[in-house]
Design a protein around this motif. Structure first.
Motif, PDB file in Angstrom:
ATOM      1  N   ALA A   1      34.026  37.145  65.904  1.00 15.31           N
ATOM      2  CA  ALA A   1      32.924  36.390  66.527  1.00 15.31           C
ATOM      3  C   ALA A   1      31.842  36.113  65.494  1.00 15.31           C
ATOM      4  CB  ALA A   1      32.350  37.169  67.710  1.00 15.31           C
ATOM      5  N   SER A   2      31.449  37.125  64.705  1.00 15.70           N
ATOM      6  CA  SER A   2      30.371  36.870  63.748  1.00 15.70           C
ATOM      7  C   SER A   2      30.814  35.893  62.664  1.00 15.70           C
ATOM      8  CB  SER A   2      29.787  38.157  63.157  1.00 15.70           C
ATOM      9  OG  SER A   2      30.722  39.177  63.111  1.00 15.70           O
ATOM     10  N   ARG A   3      32.093  35.994  62.255  1.00 15.95           N
ATOM     11  CA  ARG A   3      32.575  35.038  61.243  1.00 15.95           C
ATOM     12  C   ARG A   3      32.539  33.610  61.788  1.00 15.95           C
ATOM     13  NH1 ARG A   3      37.578  37.729  57.981  1.00 15.95           N
ATOM     14  NH2 ARG A   3      36.791  39.864  58.006  1.00 15.95           N
ATOM     15  N   ALA A   4      32.944  33.438  63.048  1.00 17.27           N
ATOM     16  CA  ALA A   4      32.941  32.092  63.644  1.00 17.27           C
ATOM     17  C   ALA A   4      31.506  31.576  63.791  1.00 17.27           C
ATOM     18  CB  ALA A   4      33.652  32.113  64.988  1.00 17.27           C
ATOM     19  N   HIS A   5      30.571  32.465  64.151  1.00 15.76           N
ATOM     20  CA  HIS A   5      29.161  32.034  64.237  1.00 15.76           C
ATOM     21  C   HIS A   5      28.689  31.505  62.882  1.00 15.76           C
ATOM     22  CE1 HIS A   5      28.201  33.168  68.288  1.00 15.76           C
ATOM     23  NE2 HIS A   5      28.519  34.429  68.116  1.00 15.76           N
ATOM     24  N   GLN A   6      29.066  32.218  61.808  1.00 13.64           N
ATOM     25  CA  GLN A   6      28.666  31.791  60.458  1.00 13.64           C
ATOM     26  C   GLN A   6      29.144  30.376  60.172  1.00 13.64           C
ATOM     27  OE1 GLN A   6      26.734  33.046  58.354  1.00 13.64           O
ATOM     28  NE2 GLN A   6      26.939  35.260  58.097  1.00 13.64           N
TER      29      GLN A   6
ATOM     30  N   VAL B   1      23.630  36.721  62.999  1.00 15.61           N
ATOM     31  CA  VAL B   1      23.796  35.361  62.472  1.00 15.61           C
ATOM     32  C   VAL B   1      22.677  34.455  63.008  1.00 15.61           C
ATOM     33  CG1 VAL B   1      25.315  33.341  62.358  1.00 15.61           C
ATOM     34  CG2 VAL B   1      26.302  35.645  62.259  1.00 15.61           C
ATOM     35  N   GLY B   2      22.477  34.480  64.348  1.00 16.61           N
ATOM     36  CA  GLY B   2      21.445  33.623  64.953  1.00 16.61           C
ATOM     37  C   GLY B   2      20.047  34.027  64.511  1.00 16.61           C
ATOM     38  N   THR B   3      19.806  35.334  64.474  1.00 18.72           N
ATOM     39  CA  THR B   3      18.478  35.838  64.103  1.00 18.72           C
ATOM     40  C   THR B   3      18.147  35.449  62.661  1.00 18.72           C
ATOM     41  OG1 THR B   3      18.829  37.701  65.579  1.00 18.72           O
ATOM     42  CG2 THR B   3      17.052  37.920  63.987  1.00 18.72           C
ATOM     43  N   SER B   4      19.095  35.667  61.763  1.00 24.39           N
ATOM     44  CA  SER B   4      18.833  35.374  60.345  1.00 24.39           C
ATOM     45  C   SER B   4      18.659  33.878  60.127  1.00 24.39           C
ATOM     46  CB  SER B   4      19.989  35.882  59.476  1.00 24.39           C
ATOM     47  OG  SER B   4      20.218  37.234  59.741  1.00 24.39           O
TER      48      SER B   4
ATOM     49  N   PRO C   1      17.512  42.331  65.523  1.00 17.55           N
ATOM     50  CA  PRO C   1      18.187  42.168  66.813  1.00 17.55           C
ATOM     51  C   PRO C   1      18.444  43.507  67.491  1.00 17.55           C
ATOM     52  CG  PRO C   1      19.549  41.325  64.995  1.00 17.55           C
ATOM     53  CD  PRO C   1      18.385  42.000  64.386  1.00 17.55           C
ATOM     54  N   PHE C   2      18.577  43.501  68.802  1.00 18.88           N
ATOM     55  CA  PHE C   2      18.957  44.742  69.482  1.00 18.88           C
ATOM     56  C   PHE C   2      20.225  44.499  70.283  1.00 18.88           C
ATOM     57  CE2 PHE C   2      15.293  42.828  71.751  1.00 18.88           C
ATOM     58  CZ  PHE C   2      15.895  42.441  72.934  1.00 18.88           C
ATOM     59  N   SER C   3      21.206  45.418  70.144  1.00 17.19           N
ATOM     60  CA  SER C   3      22.472  45.201  70.837  1.00 17.19           C
ATOM     61  C   SER C   3      22.379  45.631  72.293  1.00 17.19           C
ATOM     62  CB  SER C   3      23.601  45.932  70.128  1.00 17.19           C
ATOM     63  OG  SER C   3      23.274  47.279  69.985  1.00 17.19           O
ATOM     64  N   ARG C   4      21.533  46.634  72.559  1.00 14.46           N
ATOM     65  CA  ARG C   4      21.365  47.103  73.941  1.00 14.46           C
ATOM     66  C   ARG C   4      19.887  47.186  74.273  1.00 14.46           C
ATOM     67  NH1 ARG C   4      25.692  50.415  76.024  1.00 14.46           N
ATOM     68  NH2 ARG C   4      27.429  50.280  74.591  1.00 14.46           N
ATOM     69  N   VAL C   5      19.578  47.124  75.561  1.00 15.84           N
ATOM     70  CA  VAL C   5      18.210  47.403  75.992  1.00 15.84           C
ATOM     71  C   VAL C   5      18.299  48.435  77.093  1.00 15.84           C
ATOM     72  CG1 VAL C   5      16.790  45.421  75.395  1.00 15.84           C
ATOM     73  CG2 VAL C   5      18.376  45.249  77.284  1.00 15.84           C
ATOM     74  N   THR C   6      17.354  49.364  77.122  1.00 15.04           N
ATOM     75  CA  THR C   6      17.424  50.419  78.115  1.00 15.04           C
ATOM     76  C   THR C   6      17.183  49.876  79.517  1.00 15.04           C
ATOM     77  OG1 THR C   6      15.222  50.931  77.395  1.00 15.04           O
ATOM     78  CG2 THR C   6      16.966  52.459  76.715  1.00 15.04           C
ATOM     79  N   VAL C   7      16.085  49.129  79.665  1.00 14.67           N
ATOM     80  CA  VAL C   7      15.870  48.437  80.942  1.00 14.67           C
ATOM     81  C   VAL C   7      16.451  47.058  80.697  1.00 14.67           C
ATOM     82  CG1 VAL C   7      14.182  47.628  82.609  1.00 14.67           C
ATOM     83  CG2 VAL C   7      13.721  49.673  81.243  1.00 14.67           C
ATOM     84  N   ALA C   8      17.428  46.679  81.519  1.00 17.82           N
ATOM     85  CA  ALA C   8      18.212  45.483  81.208  1.00 17.82           C
ATOM     86  C   ALA C   8      17.348  44.232  81.056  1.00 17.82           C
ATOM     87  CB  ALA C   8      19.270  45.268  82.258  1.00 17.82           C
ATOM     88  N   VAL C   9      16.310  44.110  81.839  1.00 23.80           N
ATOM     89  CA  VAL C   9      15.416  42.977  81.655  1.00 23.80           C
ATOM     90  C   VAL C   9      14.062  43.542  81.255  1.00 23.80           C
ATOM     91  CG1 VAL C   9      14.241  41.035  82.715  1.00 23.80           C
ATOM     92  CG2 VAL C   9      16.620  41.462  83.224  1.00 23.80           C
TER      93      VAL C   9
ATOM     94  N   ARG D   1      17.528  37.596  70.759  1.00 22.74           N
ATOM     95  CA  ARG D   1      17.392  38.813  69.939  1.00 22.74           C
ATOM     96  C   ARG D   1      18.305  39.927  70.454  1.00 22.74           C
ATOM     97  NH1 ARG D   1      11.584  41.668  68.575  1.00 22.74           N
ATOM     98  NH2 ARG D   1      12.413  43.335  67.263  1.00 22.74           N
ATOM     99  N   GLY D   2      18.712  39.819  71.721  1.00 19.84           N
ATOM    100  CA  GLY D   2      19.590  40.814  72.301  1.00 19.84           C
ATOM    101  C   GLY D   2      19.472  40.774  73.811  1.00 19.84           C
ATOM    102  N   PRO D   3      20.281  41.490  74.564  1.00 18.23           N
ATOM    103  CA  PRO D   3      21.391  42.309  74.083  1.00 18.23           C
ATOM    104  C   PRO D   3      22.602  41.452  73.732  1.00 18.23           C
ATOM    105  CG  PRO D   3      21.254  42.421  76.468  1.00 18.23           C
ATOM    106  CD  PRO D   3      20.089  41.600  76.014  1.00 18.23           C
ATOM    107  N   GLY D   4      23.523  42.057  72.970  1.00 19.90           N
ATOM    108  CA  GLY D   4      24.719  41.342  72.567  1.00 19.90           C
ATOM    109  C   GLY D   4      25.425  42.093  71.462  1.00 19.90           C
ATOM    110  N   LEU D   5      26.353  41.401  70.810  1.00 22.14           N
ATOM    111  CA  LEU D   5      27.091  42.014  69.695  1.00 22.14           C
ATOM    112  C   LEU D   5      26.233  41.928  68.433  1.00 22.14           C
ATOM    113  CD1 LEU D   5      30.559  40.294  70.323  1.00 22.14           C
ATOM    114  CD2 LEU D   5      29.928  42.657  70.872  1.00 22.14           C
ATOM    115  N   MET D   6      26.070  43.044  67.738  1.00 25.10           N
ATOM    116  CA  MET D   6      25.143  43.078  66.602  1.00 25.10           C
ATOM    117  C   MET D   6      25.477  42.039  65.535  1.00 25.10           C
ATOM    118  SD  MET D   6      22.456  44.066  65.326  1.00 25.10           S
ATOM    119  CE  MET D   6      21.730  45.437  66.191  1.00 25.10           C
ATOM    120  N   GLY D   7      26.738  41.963  65.147  1.00 25.49           N
ATOM    121  CA  GLY D   7      27.119  41.002  64.101  1.00 25.49           C
ATOM    122  C   GLY D   7      26.846  39.565  64.514  1.00 25.49           C
TER     123      GLY D   7
END
Ligand code: KG4
Length: 343
Positions: free
Chosen positions: A47-52, A90-93, A333-341, A80-86
């Protein structure tokens, strides 16, 4: 002066860019990644390679289709998140590089909030279908099943959520054991349209409050297959449509039972649905039915805004921009958030 926001979404397996001018959508470009289909799920590294590969042409196309020059952009909003870190990196950078080169601010966006605020995207100047606050939003996707009270653009409270699997996961996992491929939700939906929703009975959870659970349904589905397959090796093939229709009807019943309870208790009659599973035709019909039976004012998103897209990121960024809520260059970026929203 007009506010023009470029939105960038790259949290999972869709690379998307969109341009919104004063709340009205000018363009929304999405490059989906077919590479994951043969693996039966999203492979993070691929996924990250395809985003690149996708990010530059996708952003370029969004700006071109919007008919603007990038020098007209007021700010860049990015997931910025949540999502896959890699994927997020790509989007953040990319957002950081472009914002720095154009000398404009960046706005960080919570992906889940963006799904909710997708209802505020104006598809044209005359589009006045936006919800009124407060409203309830059922957010249903591959990773989430939540009931959210939305009080304003930045005040959202999760009042119920899944304690195990998400609704989309239930569709995908049951589809997988039937050999229907990935993602299974759309295939189940298609087959369900031709099946009998009452053909099979699967267990429903009994948990208090507005929380959801789908793991019991998944087990009950598996046991049904296991028991019937002992008698008939072709059971799945012969009953695919009825299995899908019964599974879909059970998922929808579970979702609507809790949503109805929340709407009644909280006395909120304006109700929206968001996320990938909101593309499900049975769920859309259930919303229409509730509008008629309970007097709900309902909001169902256009198909383009059900799955991951940058238009929802841009509209969220637009409202944060109006509040001057910018983010710093060192935002990670953050991959998870404790409170979902989060606020
Ligand atoms: O929001 P989304 O695009 O992203 C993730 O959360 O990853 O949601 C994807 C989920 C998948 O589980 C997919 O099977 C489900 O949404 N989905 C559907 C339908 N279209 C997508 N589920 C049921 N019926 C559909 N028509």
């Amino acid at each position: 002066m007009s506010v023009i926001i470029l939105g960038i979404e790259s949290s999972c397996d869709d690379t998307s860019a969109a341009v919104i001018k004063d709340g009205v959508l000018l363009s929304n470009v999405i490059a989906s990644q077919a590479v994951h289909e043969s693996y039966g799920g999203v492979v993070p590294e691929l996924a990250s390679r395809a985003h690149q590969q996708n990010i530059i042409p996708v952003v370029h196309e969004a700006i071109k289709r919007a008919g603007i020059d990038k020098s007209e952009l007021s700010a860049i909003a990015f997931t910025r998140g949540p999502g896959l870190m890699g994927s997020l990196l790509v989007g953040t950078s990319f957002a950081k590089g472009l914002a720095l080169s154009l000398d404009i601010p960046m706005v960080d966006v919570n992906h889940l909030k963006a799904h909710v605020l997708a209802h505020f995207i104006k598809e044209n100047e005359a589009d006045e279908n936006q919800p009124n606050f407060p409203f309830l939003c059922l957010l249903v996707s591959g990773g989430n099943s939540q009931i959210i009270v939305v009080r304003s653009y930045d005040d959202m409270e999760v009042v119920g959520q899944t304690i195990d699997d998400a609704a989309g996961e239930a569709f995908d996992k049951c589809a997988k054991v039937m050999g229907l491929g990935y993602p299974g939700g759309p295939v189940v939906n298609r087959l369900a349209n031709e099946g009998d929703p009452k053909a099979f009975k699967f267990s429903k959870p009994h948990i208090p409050g507005y929380n959801y659970s789908f793991s019991g349904l998944k087990t009950s589905f598996l046991y049904t297959l296991r028991d019937h397959l002992k008698e008939d090796a072709d059971f799945i093939e012969k009953n695919k449509k009825d299995l899908c229709a019964s599974l879909q009807a059970t998922v929808i019943d579970i979702l609507m039972d809790k949503l109805r309870k929340a709407a009644k208790d909280l006395q909120i009659k304006e109700v929206a649905v968001a996320g990938g599973v909101s593309a499900n035709s049975g769920l859309r019909d259930a919303f229409q039915d509730h509008a008629t039976r309970y007097g709900w004012k309902i909001h169902i998103p256009s198909f383009a805004f059900t799955t991951d897209n940058a238009a929802m990121v841009a509209i969220t960024g637009y409202y944060k921009y109006l509040n001057k809520e910018f983010c710093a260059m060192d935002a990670a970026p953050f991959s998870r958030v404790t409170v979902a929203v989060t606020k």
